[in-house]
Design an enzyme around this catalytic site. Sequence first.
Site, mmCIF file in Angstrom:
data_model
loop_
_atom_site.group_PDB
_atom_site.id
_atom_site.type_symbol
_atom_site.label_atom_id
_atom_site.label_comp_id
_atom_site.label_asym_id
_atom_site.label_seq_id
_atom_site.Cartn_x
_atom_site.Cartn_y
_atom_site.Cartn_z
ATOM 1 C CD GLU A 50 -1.600 -52.697 17.544
ATOM 2 O OE1 GLU A 50 -0.492 -51.893 18.230
ATOM 3 O OE2 GLU A 50 -2.309 -54.187 17.201
ATOM 4 C CG ASN A 90 2.486 -69.906 5.509
ATOM 5 O OD1 ASN A 90 1.224 -70.191 6.852
ATOM 6 N ND2 ASN A 90 3.292 -68.960 6.502
ATOM 7 N N GLY A 91 -0.534 -68.420 2.416
ATOM 8 C CA GLY A 91 -1.175 -67.118 1.693
ATOM 9 C C GLY A 91 -2.946 -67.206 1.445
ATOM 10 C CB CYS A 118 -0.542 -68.991 7.798
ATOM 11 S SG CYS A 118 -2.706 -68.441 7.823
ATOM 12 C CD1 TRP A 169 -5.059 -63.999 12.497
ATOM 13 C CD2 TRP A 169 -5.453 -63.611 10.339
ATOM 14 N NE1 TRP A 169 -5.530 -62.578 12.627
ATOM 15 C CE2 TRP A 169 -5.318 -62.827 11.209
ATOM 16 C CE3 TRP A 169 -5.811 -63.770 8.596
ATOM 17 C CZ2 TRP A 169 -6.161 -61.803 10.858
ATOM 18 C CZ3 TRP A 169 -6.158 -62.206 8.098
ATOM 19 C CH2 TRP A 169 -6.585 -61.225 9.243
ATOM 20 C CE LYS A 228 5.503 -57.557 15.735
ATOM 21 N NZ LYS A 228 5.122 -56.276 15.939
ATOM 22 C CD GLU A 273 1.241 -46.638 16.935
ATOM 23 O OE1 GLU A 273 1.242 -46.618 15.619
ATOM 24 O OE2 GLU A 273 1.640 -47.511 17.608
ATOM 25 C CG HIS A 287 -13.484 -28.236 11.207
ATOM 26 N ND1 HIS A 287 -14.145 -27.178 10.322
ATOM 27 C CD2 HIS A 287 -11.853 -27.656 11.630
ATOM 28 C CE1 HIS A 287 -13.541 -26.218 11.150
ATOM 29 N NE2 HIS A 287 -11.895 -27.094 11.540
ATOM 30 C CE LYS A 322 1.411 -50.580 19.463
ATOM 31 N NZ LYS A 322 1.210 -49.648 18.179
ATOM 32 N NE ARG A 328 4.350 -65.293 10.748
ATOM 33 C CZ ARG A 328 4.629 -64.835 10.230
ATOM 34 N NH1 ARG A 328 6.133 -64.415 10.288
ATOM 35 N NH2 ARG A 328 4.697 -64.250 8.909
HETATM 36 O O1 M6R Z 1 5.310 -55.397 9.606
HETATM 37 P P1 M6R Z 1 4.335 -53.403 8.952
HETATM 38 O O2 M6R Z 1 5.058 -52.477 10.053
HETATM 39 O O3 M6R Z 1 4.666 -53.955 7.835
HETATM 40 O O4 M6R Z 1 3.343 -53.587 9.962
HETATM 41 C C1 M6R Z 1 1.746 -52.542 9.531
HETATM 42 C C2 M6R Z 1 0.925 -52.866 10.528
HETATM 43 O O5 M6R Z 1 0.510 -54.849 10.356
HETATM 44 C C3 M6R Z 1 1.125 -53.405 11.742
HETATM 45 O O6 M6R Z 1 2.276 -52.023 12.135
HETATM 46 C C4 M6R Z 1 0.355 -52.651 12.745
HETATM 47 O O7 M6R Z 1 -0.598 -52.013 12.601
HETATM 48 C C5 M6R Z 1 0.769 -53.198 13.922
HETATM 49 N N1 M6R Z 1 0.202 -54.102 14.702
HETATM 50 C C6 M6R Z 1 0.658 -52.141 15.192
HETATM 51 O O8 M6R Z 1 1.112 -52.004 16.826
#
Ligand code: M6R
Length: 614
Positions: A494, A103-104, A2, A77, A609, A487, A510, A491, A27
């Site tokens: 997501e 927010n929260g 949010c 969100w 974000k 990673e 395995h 990517k 975000r």
């Molecule tokens: O801000 P942070 O690095 O703590 O965030 C951690 C994850 O939420 C963040 O890396 C998320 O996995 C990204 N969307 C990856 O692209």
Amino acid sequence: MCGIVGYVGYKSVMDILVDGLEQLEYRGYDSSGVAVMCDEKINVYKAIGKLNNLREELQHHRGEFEKSTMGIGHIRWATHGAPTVINAHPHTCNCGNLVIVHNGIIENYKELREDLAKKGCVFRSQTDTEVVAHLVAQKYAQTKDLAKAVREATKEIDGAYALCVMHNDCKNTLVLTKRNAPLLVGIGDGEFFAASDVPAIIKHTKKAMYLSDNQVAVLTPEKMVLTDIDGHEIKPKIELLPWEPVALSKMGYKHYMLKEIHEQPDVIRNILVGKLHAPDEDIILNEVKLTKETLKKLNRIQIIACGTSLHAAMIGKYVIENYCGIAVDVEASSEYIYRRNVTDEHTLVIGVSQSGETADTLTAIKQAKAKGSHILIITNRPDSAMAREADSLVPVNAGIEVSVAATKSYTAQLMAFYLLALYMAEVKESTSKAELTTLKTELMFLPQKIEQILANTDSIQKCAKVYSSTKDFIFVARGINYPTALEGALKLKEISYINATGYPAGELKHGPIAMLDETMPVLSILMKGCVFEKLLSNSEEAKARNARMIALTNSKDEKLDDLFENIIRVPDVEEVFSPLVAIVPLQLLAYYIAEFLGKDVDQPRNLAKSVTVE
Ligand code: M6R
């Protein structure tokens, strides 16, 4: 997650609010809303979906708020209740006189809701936020003092919140408070801004004050009054914000993600400035506040992080153990915080976070700090909550990262780990000077190598086209590039929503090998080094099950041409730095596939974000 924007001053408020919300779009959100003080009363406008829907809604009401100079806005969100107009913020009390954005998460909202319902409050939404609106309104009815009402209400709330409150009785007043969620005040001339993150206000002012937990700020056009939760006045700590507005522009790229991928060579150069002058000179890392004596005796490190930062941490473990001989544990923050954790004043705890606001990592850091561990934070946001918990703060200076998919911040985190590991190896004398000099030389050439990849993306674009219709994707690697496989898969999933998984290649047989057939792409991250031949054998095993084999490699070995149907070549690099070189084509592959599929690259569905709730 949010986002909050607020304004009180002399300018037309609506554009400031909507533009501020737009700057927070990155975000992640699924509805939005604003409340503005009009002639006689506060008006609230909301919409589900993207901000354009709110803009359309506002078009129908332009006449109502043209002269308005105070208001609050929010992007939501969804956590409690679906993304609907009713659940969107701002929320009001029963009579509509008090309006709030939040927010929260309010953890005790059920108990509060039951209690308030008994007292006659009628709830319209399923949100936790609405209870705060009713609660503050009740306190206001008793005190007739909005700041006091906010203070009294927050004493009854458990959880995390950043709150911005307006009341019809207080025509030119915004009241703000927070606990475990970021909120800052931007200071202008005859005007104040409120925001949950810098981008929302950086166009207007660089002068700002971050609220600390339980502080309450009362903003009127003329002044700001800051108090603690008991109403004692506090002197505000005003600072200059580090961000330049230009950082928030796409600079001609179609998406922020593509721009941020292309910024990586410069990010690496920036990080090296002032820290590594020449290969035969020692690394300067004044940010590490542990004494050299303590560093020499250190025999345990824990690294805590989430998502992409967790993958950077896994590579950090590999490098630190290899060059410093210190045992390193890496754990997802969300796992770390719900078990008995063995940490103490002899353990160095490293928190890694792009945003510095990730709730799980923040909680984990606080737990470790309470046990006496030295806390070292690697973050892209030196102004974040995590940075404020740090004993040693290593800022990675990647510049603001707007795209939800982390790219340049990952590269920057890796660089931070390389520098930290080599610095500790120098202090501990755990690696020979000659080897350290070779490594530092190679480190200085990394930006050029990444530039070569960025200048020649044909093979990556070709792969993206060929595999964009696949439903599943497997990434395999061994050793230091196993986290690269994770990673690369993260990517892809997501931003393209393709079911992608990373495996250590030795684990294929395995279990995962059962999934392989002629429909399954398997991408091997085959970087030259100690596991090259082993990974080649694992790739043969996958090929024997008819998988569609792709190589990402810096090898010119001819055997590869028979084994792989597509090959993405990258420049030669020392094995230890190969994750930096290997990740760039994988970021681009994910980007081009998502682009071909027409996905919302910068704001993928369901993601935020900055994940400020556990
Ligand atoms: O801000 P942070 O690095 O703590 O965030 C951690 C994850 O939420 C963040 O890396 C998320 O996995 C990204 N969307 C990856 O692209």
